[in-house]
Scaffold this motif. Structure first.
Motif, PDB file in Angstrom:
ATOM      1  N   THR A 138      76.985  27.540   7.895  1.00 48.42           N
ATOM      2  CA  THR A 138      77.568  27.268   6.346  1.00 48.42           C
ATOM      3  C   THR A 138      77.499  28.479   5.250  1.00 48.42           C
ATOM      4  O   THR A 138      76.781  29.314   5.320  1.00 48.42           O
ATOM      5  CB  THR A 138      76.340  26.145   5.690  1.00 48.42           C
ATOM      6  N   PRO A 139      78.363  28.621   4.352  1.00 48.58           N
ATOM      7  CA  PRO A 139      78.576  29.414   3.612  1.00 48.58           C
ATOM      8  C   PRO A 139      77.751  29.504   2.317  1.00 48.58           C
ATOM      9  O   PRO A 139      77.522  28.648   1.847  1.00 48.58           O
ATOM     10  CB  PRO A 139      79.987  29.507   3.114  1.00 48.58           C
ATOM     11  N   LEU A 140      77.223  30.613   2.055  1.00 51.03           N
ATOM     12  CA  LEU A 140      76.405  30.738   0.782  1.00 51.03           C
ATOM     13  C   LEU A 140      77.042  31.962  -0.019  1.00 51.03           C
ATOM     14  O   LEU A 140      77.180  33.006   0.497  1.00 51.03           O
ATOM     15  CB  LEU A 140      74.872  31.236   1.195  1.00 51.03           C
ATOM     16  N   GLY A 141      77.080  31.505  -1.507  1.00 51.28           N
ATOM     17  CA  GLY A 141      77.111  32.718  -2.439  1.00 51.28           C
ATOM     18  C   GLY A 141      76.073  33.498  -2.634  1.00 51.28           C
ATOM     19  O   GLY A 141      75.150  33.289  -2.188  1.00 51.28           O
ATOM     20  N   PRO A 142      76.331  34.671  -3.294  1.00 47.52           N
ATOM     21  CA  PRO A 142      75.284  35.654  -3.594  1.00 47.52           C
ATOM     22  C   PRO A 142      74.046  34.872  -4.334  1.00 47.52           C
ATOM     23  O   PRO A 142      72.757  34.960  -4.045  1.00 47.52           O
ATOM     24  CB  PRO A 142      75.682  36.643  -4.313  1.00 47.52           C
ATOM     25  N   GLU A 143      74.337  34.100  -5.325  1.00 51.50           N
ATOM     26  CA  GLU A 143      73.271  33.445  -6.099  1.00 51.50           C
ATOM     27  C   GLU A 143      72.524  32.357  -5.130  1.00 51.50           C
ATOM     28  O   GLU A 143      71.379  32.460  -5.190  1.00 51.50           O
ATOM     29  CB  GLU A 143      73.754  32.595  -7.348  1.00 51.50           C
ATOM     30  N   GLN A 144      73.238  31.690  -4.105  1.00 49.95           N
ATOM     31  CA  GLN A 144      72.544  30.454  -3.417  1.00 49.95           C
ATOM     32  C   GLN A 144      71.951  31.477  -2.339  1.00 49.95           C
ATOM     33  O   GLN A 144      70.755  30.978  -1.924  1.00 49.95           O
ATOM     34  CB  GLN A 144      73.607  29.855  -2.647  1.00 49.95           C
ATOM     35  N   ALA A 145      72.377  32.525  -2.116  1.00 46.91           N
ATOM     36  CA  ALA A 145      71.834  33.206  -0.923  1.00 46.91           C
ATOM     37  C   ALA A 145      70.211  33.935  -1.440  1.00 46.91           C
ATOM     38  O   ALA A 145      69.053  33.782  -0.957  1.00 46.91           O
ATOM     39  CB  ALA A 145      72.272  34.638  -0.496  1.00 46.91           C
ATOM     40  N   ALA A 146      70.225  34.239  -2.807  1.00 42.72           N
ATOM     41  CA  ALA A 146      69.079  34.748  -3.443  1.00 42.72           C
ATOM     42  C   ALA A 146      68.067  33.592  -3.528  1.00 42.72           C
ATOM     43  O   ALA A 146      66.958  33.843  -3.388  1.00 42.72           O
ATOM     44  CB  ALA A 146      69.441  35.522  -4.549  1.00 42.72           C
ATOM     45  N   ASP A 157      71.110  41.755  -4.407  1.00 43.97           N
ATOM     46  CA  ASP A 157      72.409  42.943  -4.428  1.00 43.97           C
ATOM     47  C   ASP A 157      71.780  44.151  -3.759  1.00 43.97           C
ATOM     48  O   ASP A 157      72.576  44.711  -2.968  1.00 43.97           O
ATOM     49  CB  ASP A 157      72.557  42.970  -5.786  1.00 43.97           C
ATOM     50  N   HIS A 158      70.432  44.355  -3.767  1.00 40.58           N
ATOM     51  CA  HIS A 158      69.958  45.642  -3.046  1.00 40.58           C
ATOM     52  C   HIS A 158      69.840  45.379  -1.549  1.00 40.58           C
ATOM     53  O   HIS A 158      70.396  46.333  -0.713  1.00 40.58           O
ATOM     54  CB  HIS A 158      68.522  45.872  -3.527  1.00 40.58           C
ATOM     55  N   MET A 159      69.608  44.316  -1.148  1.00 38.55           N
ATOM     56  CA  MET A 159      69.925  43.985   0.293  1.00 38.55           C
ATOM     57  C   MET A 159      71.030  44.008   0.807  1.00 38.55           C
ATOM     58  O   MET A 159      71.113  44.941   2.068  1.00 38.55           O
ATOM     59  CB  MET A 159      69.419  42.544   0.626  1.00 38.55           C
ATOM     60  N   VAL A 160      72.029  43.753  -0.136  1.00 35.64           N
ATOM     61  CA  VAL A 160      73.615  43.849   0.555  1.00 35.64           C
ATOM     62  C   VAL A 160      73.731  45.577   0.616  1.00 35.64           C
ATOM     63  O   VAL A 160      74.487  45.803   1.587  1.00 35.64           O
ATOM     64  CB  VAL A 160      74.480  43.162  -0.525  1.00 35.64           C
ATOM     65  N   ARG A 161      73.442  46.144  -0.478  1.00 37.66           N
ATOM     66  CA  ARG A 161      73.549  47.660  -0.555  1.00 37.66           C
ATOM     67  C   ARG A 161      73.034  48.357   0.705  1.00 37.66           C
ATOM     68  O   ARG A 161      73.389  49.434   1.312  1.00 37.66           O
ATOM     69  CB  ARG A 161      72.980  47.979  -1.935  1.00 37.66           C
TER      70      ARG A 161
END
Length: 231
Positions: A138-146, A157-161
């Protein structure tokens, strides 16, 4: 000038069969591996193929990723609604992730969408672990993932980086009716987000979650690990 080599689309056209049917026949082994190059067949190889057999292997037209998602949602007993503005329970994002898992074959040459054999979709819908697979993809946007990780968006965002979580797909989100206001939003699978915490026990997660808004993220000082050198 007579063509001597054919890619999948060209071969399908010469045989007068749907391109999706040709790709499905290739997947099931009815069509041998390309013999002229890694993705092309010789003229003789194409002319030796039986067009009727290829058509029979896929007697129904392919369905889109969205249609496949609808069938999956129906199988779970949570059908996608057709009401305007209501979020679908299962989206085409999930169908594409099923392709990544090898559960579905993409019969399309279009990078913006997928096509699937309806019979294969129906087989997937019968899996006992279907609900778990859908939940994981199931997809999560950045805000939902956070929010799922109970951290700030800046921390995520740092985890993505750092490469701790990667987006397999993004969607275009428009603000208003003009494309000038459109932005690409990365999507992440629920499973990949859930895997971050157990994969990084070196992080004090309770401390990270307690950092107040506006304070520098403890992850800001970390640097991505260098990519492994190929053997």
């Amino acid at each position: 000038m007579r063509r001597t080599e054919y890619d999948a689309g060209q071969a399908a056209k010469r045989l007068k069969v749907p391109a999706a049917a040709f790709r499905w026949a290739r997947h099931t082994g009815l069509i041998p591996a390309p013999n002229a190059s890694s993705c092309q067949w010789s003229r003789a190889a194409v002319e030796a193929l039986d067009a009727d057999v290829i058509r029979a292997a896929m007697s129904f037209p392919p369905i889109s990723g969205s249609a496949a998602a609808d069938r999956i949602a129906d199988a779970l007993g949570t059908p996608n609604r057709t009401v305007h503005g209501e979020k679908a329970n299962v989206t085409a994002f999930v169908a594409r992730r099923f392709v990544d898992r090898g559960l579905l074959v993409d019969l399309s040459a279009n990078p913006d969408g997928t096509l699937h054999h309806p019979g294969q979709v129906d087989q997937v819908c019968q899996r006992e672990d279907l609900a778990d697979l859908v939940a994981a993809d199931t997809p999560l946007g950045p805000e939902q993932a956070a929010a799922r990780l109970r951290v700030r968006r800046a921390d995520f965002d740092h985890m993505v980086r750092l490469g701790w979580v990667r987006s397999p797909q993004s969607i275009e989100v428009r603000f208003g009716t003009s494309r000038a206001g459109a932005v690409d939003v990365a999507l992440y699978t629920t499973a990949s987000v859930d895997a971050v915490v157990p994969a990084h026990p070196e992080v004090d997660w309770e401390q990270l979650r307690a950092v107040e808004k506006g304070r520098r993220s403890p992850l800001a000082a970390l640097r991505p690990e260098p990519a492994p050198v190929p053997a």
